[in-house]
Design a protein around this motif. Structure first.
Motif, PDB file in Angstrom:
ATOM      1  N   ALA A 148       3.376  -2.927  -6.937  1.00  0.00           N
ATOM      2  CA  ALA A 148       2.830  -2.746  -5.591  1.00  0.00           C
ATOM      3  C   ALA A 148       1.366  -3.168  -5.544  1.00  0.00           C
ATOM      4  O   ALA A 148       0.925  -3.825  -4.589  1.00  0.00           O
ATOM      5  CB  ALA A 148       2.984  -1.291  -5.157  1.00  0.00           C
ATOM      6  N   ALA A 149       0.601  -2.801  -6.571  1.00  0.00           N
ATOM      7  CA  ALA A 149      -0.810  -3.204  -6.624  1.00  0.00           C
ATOM      8  C   ALA A 149      -0.931  -4.724  -6.675  1.00  0.00           C
ATOM      9  O   ALA A 149      -1.801  -5.321  -6.014  1.00  0.00           O
ATOM     10  CB  ALA A 149      -1.485  -2.571  -7.839  1.00  0.00           C
ATOM     11  N   LEU A 150      -0.027  -5.361  -7.432  1.00  0.00           N
ATOM     12  CA  LEU A 150      -0.027  -6.819  -7.501  1.00  0.00           C
ATOM     13  C   LEU A 150       0.277  -7.432  -6.138  1.00  0.00           C
ATOM     14  O   LEU A 150      -0.350  -8.422  -5.723  1.00  0.00           O
ATOM     15  CB  LEU A 150       1.007  -7.281  -8.535  1.00  0.00           C
ATOM     16  N   LEU A 151       1.220  -6.821  -5.408  1.00  0.00           N
ATOM     17  CA  LEU A 151       1.582  -7.312  -4.082  1.00  0.00           C
ATOM     18  C   LEU A 151       0.410  -7.184  -3.105  1.00  0.00           C
ATOM     19  O   LEU A 151       0.157  -8.095  -2.301  1.00  0.00           O
ATOM     20  CB  LEU A 151       2.798  -6.552  -3.562  1.00  0.00           C
ATOM     21  N   ILE A 165       0.842  -1.205   0.000  1.00  0.00           N
ATOM     22  CA  ILE A 165       0.000   0.000   0.000  1.00  0.00           C
ATOM     23  C   ILE A 165       0.874   1.252   0.000  1.00  0.00           C
ATOM     24  O   ILE A 165       0.596   2.227  -0.712  1.00  0.00           O
ATOM     25  CB  ILE A 165      -0.947  -0.016   1.214  1.00  0.00           C
ATOM     26  N   TRP A 166       1.942   1.241   0.798  1.00  0.00           N
ATOM     27  CA  TRP A 166       2.842   2.395   0.852  1.00  0.00           C
ATOM     28  C   TRP A 166       3.490   2.654  -0.503  1.00  0.00           C
ATOM     29  O   TRP A 166       3.523   3.773  -1.000  1.00  0.00           O
ATOM     30  CB  TRP A 166       3.910   2.171   1.922  1.00  0.00           C
ATOM     31  N   TRP A 167       4.004   1.578  -1.127  1.00  0.00           N
ATOM     32  CA  TRP A 167       4.637   1.754  -2.444  1.00  0.00           C
ATOM     33  C   TRP A 167       3.613   2.172  -3.498  1.00  0.00           C
ATOM     34  O   TRP A 167       3.925   2.926  -4.406  1.00  0.00           O
ATOM     35  CB  TRP A 167       5.331   0.453  -2.848  1.00  0.00           C
ATOM     36  N   LEU A 168       2.383   1.694  -3.353  1.00  0.00           N
ATOM     37  CA  LEU A 168       1.322   2.063  -4.284  1.00  0.00           C
ATOM     38  C   LEU A 168       1.028   3.558  -4.222  1.00  0.00           C
ATOM     39  O   LEU A 168       0.780   4.212  -5.249  1.00  0.00           O
ATOM     40  CB  LEU A 168       0.051   1.257  -3.956  1.00  0.00           C
ATOM     41  N   LEU A 169       1.077   4.119  -3.009  1.00  0.00           N
ATOM     42  CA  LEU A 169       0.746   5.530  -2.829  1.00  0.00           C
ATOM     43  C   LEU A 169       1.912   6.464  -3.110  1.00  0.00           C
ATOM     44  O   LEU A 169       1.709   7.645  -3.373  1.00  0.00           O
ATOM     45  CB  LEU A 169       0.250   5.768  -1.393  1.00  0.00           C
ATOM     46  N   THR A 170       3.137   5.937  -3.050  1.00  0.00           N
ATOM     47  CA  THR A 170       4.304   6.823  -3.162  1.00  0.00           C
ATOM     48  C   THR A 170       5.080   6.665  -4.461  1.00  0.00           C
ATOM     49  O   THR A 170       6.103   7.329  -4.642  1.00  0.00           O
ATOM     50  CB  THR A 170       5.263   6.589  -1.976  1.00  0.00           C
ATOM     51  N   HIS A 171       4.641   5.771  -5.340  1.00  0.00           N
ATOM     52  CA  HIS A 171       5.343   5.571  -6.606  1.00  0.00           C
ATOM     53  C   HIS A 171       4.368   5.610  -7.778  1.00  0.00           C
ATOM     54  O   HIS A 171       3.153   5.531  -7.605  1.00  0.00           O
ATOM     55  CB  HIS A 171       6.091   4.225  -6.611  1.00  0.00           C
ATOM     56  N   GLY A 177       4.132   4.418 -12.249  1.00  0.00           N
ATOM     57  CA  GLY A 177       4.697   3.538 -13.269  1.00  0.00           C
ATOM     58  C   GLY A 177       4.737   2.087 -12.856  1.00  0.00           C
ATOM     59  O   GLY A 177       3.838   1.565 -12.181  1.00  0.00           O
ATOM     60  N   TRP A 178       5.826   1.401 -13.245  1.00  0.00           N
ATOM     61  CA  TRP A 178       5.903  -0.043 -13.019  1.00  0.00           C
ATOM     62  C   TRP A 178       6.010  -0.412 -11.547  1.00  0.00           C
ATOM     63  O   TRP A 178       5.541  -1.481 -11.136  1.00  0.00           O
ATOM     64  CB  TRP A 178       7.082  -0.632 -13.799  1.00  0.00           C
TER      65      TRP A 178
END
Length: 446
Positions: free
Chosen positions: A61-64, A47-53, A55-56
């Motif tokens: 992150a969404a897949l995770l 969720i953190w990577w989804l909100l802070t990044h 592109g790929w």
């Protein structure tokens, strides 16, 4: 069920949750718990990577976020222990619910109230668009007029100055002001009522009705709020003030009945695209805001507390209850004389994971109270959300809370304020279950 037996139910359910794992999974129970915690940690990081990044990285992150919990469930099922985990989680949920109920002693005493006479010239402002059309659905204007109130229904096609409408009504002799609308409209009129020391009346016709909820009003049927005109009581509550400087050296001041937000959320709602496509706007703007590549860097002083560059800040008219499982918006009192302060500063996936694993407690969240909060920044103007309204204010911005400034008229008979459930302290639960038992049996507690 009294508190003693509720505490015993909490302890029994907690023990049973652990026993189910140990009896049916044995040593594998340790692995089950570890796998579950790992799944939660990976989901939080995703969720953190989804909100802070973008592109790929965001795609991965969404897949995770999707794959981590599914993988955990598949592993449980493959081991033939999925039912064990589900039963254990159900028992643990029961234990937490019972524990919170046992520690709730009826909540804080209600806000003092006194009987109030019937107003002679009540003046009500109603927004027909609030709450998806509740004014028309519940025939609020007609019912209010039958009770002797003067009612102005706002024109949805033309912007009107509700504060000026209220001031004009006071000049014409109004002895009560009221609003059927959202928190933002309520705040504007409440400020006029406080200025003139006349009662203010809330009709819960908004969408979320935070202020109405905290006053104990019925949010399902706003027409019940009109009973305050014929059989009402009066309370004194706090009214938040927000002050900011202007270029000419003068100070602009607004009031808020719910909260003022700063930082990421306030910046997001400033976007013209936010109203039409909230999800996309949030995903497009949050990465730069959360990583401080965009937006102002805030400096916050709340009493003796100092926060440097929080990503988001919420200043509320009285503090929120932290044990509220329904989320923010529930305050058991509105007359404490203290602002609630919530600061968010999550710098990494690890801190995001800690917040989730610890149930909203961790290094990334600051919770405090203060009589005054000063927000400065490295920018001359910052976005601010005041009771849901997006504003741009010059820094520094000052929030303060004069005590019991607003007179509020409410129905004598109303649902009341739901008590926020406290965090579970298992030592207190155990002491409550055992000590009260000894006392009831006539033995002195150890």
């Amino acid at each position: 069920m009294n508190r003693r037996w509720t505490a015993r139910l909490a302890l029994a359910s907690g023990v049973a949750a652990v026993a189910v794992l140990l009896v049916f999974a044995g040593i594998a129970s340790v692995v089950l718990v570890a796998v579950g915690l790992a799944g939660i940690a990976l989901t939080a990081a995703g969720i953190w990577w989804l909100l802070t990044h973008t592109g790929w990285v965001r795609a991965l992150a969404a897949l995770l976020v999707v794959a981590a919990p599914i993988t955990v469930l598949v592993l449980y099922a493959a081991a033939g222990l999925l039912w064990v985990v589900l039963v254990s989680l159900g028992l643990w949920s029961l234990a937490l619910s019972a524990g919170r109920a046992a520690l709730t002693d009826g909540g804080a005493p209600g806000m003092p109230e006194r009987s109030a006479g019937r107003p002679e010239h009540p003046f009500l402002i109603m927004n027909p668009r609030s709450g998806g059309g509740k004014v028309e659905k519940f025939h609020l204007a007609e019912r209010a007029r039958e009770l002797g109130a003067e009612v102005v229904v706002l024109d949805p096609d033309h912007r009107q100055d509700v504060a000026e409408l209220a001031r004009r009504a006071v000049r014409d002799g109004a002895d009560l002001l009221g609003v059927a609308g959202g928190d933002g409209t309520q705040a504007l009129v409440a400020g006029v009522a406080a200025e003139n020391d006349i009662p203010f009346m809330v009709i819960s016709a908004g969408t979320r009705n935070h202020f109405a909820m905290d006053l104990g009003l019925d949010r399902q049927d706003p027409s019940t709020c009109l009973a305050a005109l014929s059989d009402g009581v009066e309370m004194r509550v706090d009214l938040g003030h927000i002050e900011a400087g202007e270029a000419n050296g003068e100070t602009t001041e607004r009031v808020f009945v719910n909260n003022a937000s700063f930082g990421a959320y306030a910046a997001v709602v400033q976007s013209p695209a936010y109203r039409d496509d909230k999800a996309r706007t949030v995903l497009e703007t949050l990465p730069d805001l959360l990583t401080h590549h965009a937006g102002a860097r805030l400096r916050v002083r709340a009493g003796s507390l100092t926060l440097n560059a929080p990503q988001a800040l919420l200043v509320s008219n009285n503090p929120y209850g932290r044990g509220d499982s329904a989320g923010l918006g529930r305050r058991e009192r509105l007359d404490s004389g203290e602002l609630g302060v919530l600061g968010v500063d999550v710098a990494s996936a690890a801190e995001a994971t800690e917040l989730l694993l610890r149930g909203g407690r961790g290094r990334g969240l600051t919770v405090a109270t203060a009589r005054e909060v000063v927000i400065d920044a490295d920018a001359p103007v910052i976005p601010v959300g005041v009771d849901g309204e997006a504003l741009l204010l010059r820094t520094p911005v000052r929030c303060r809370l004069p005590s019991r400034e607003l007179r509020v008229r409410v129905p004598r008979h109303r649902p009341g304020v739901p008590h926020s459930a406290p965090p579970v302290d298992w030592r207190r639960v155990r002491r409550l279950a055992l000590t009260m038992g000894r006392t009831a049996a006539g033995r002195e507690p150890a």
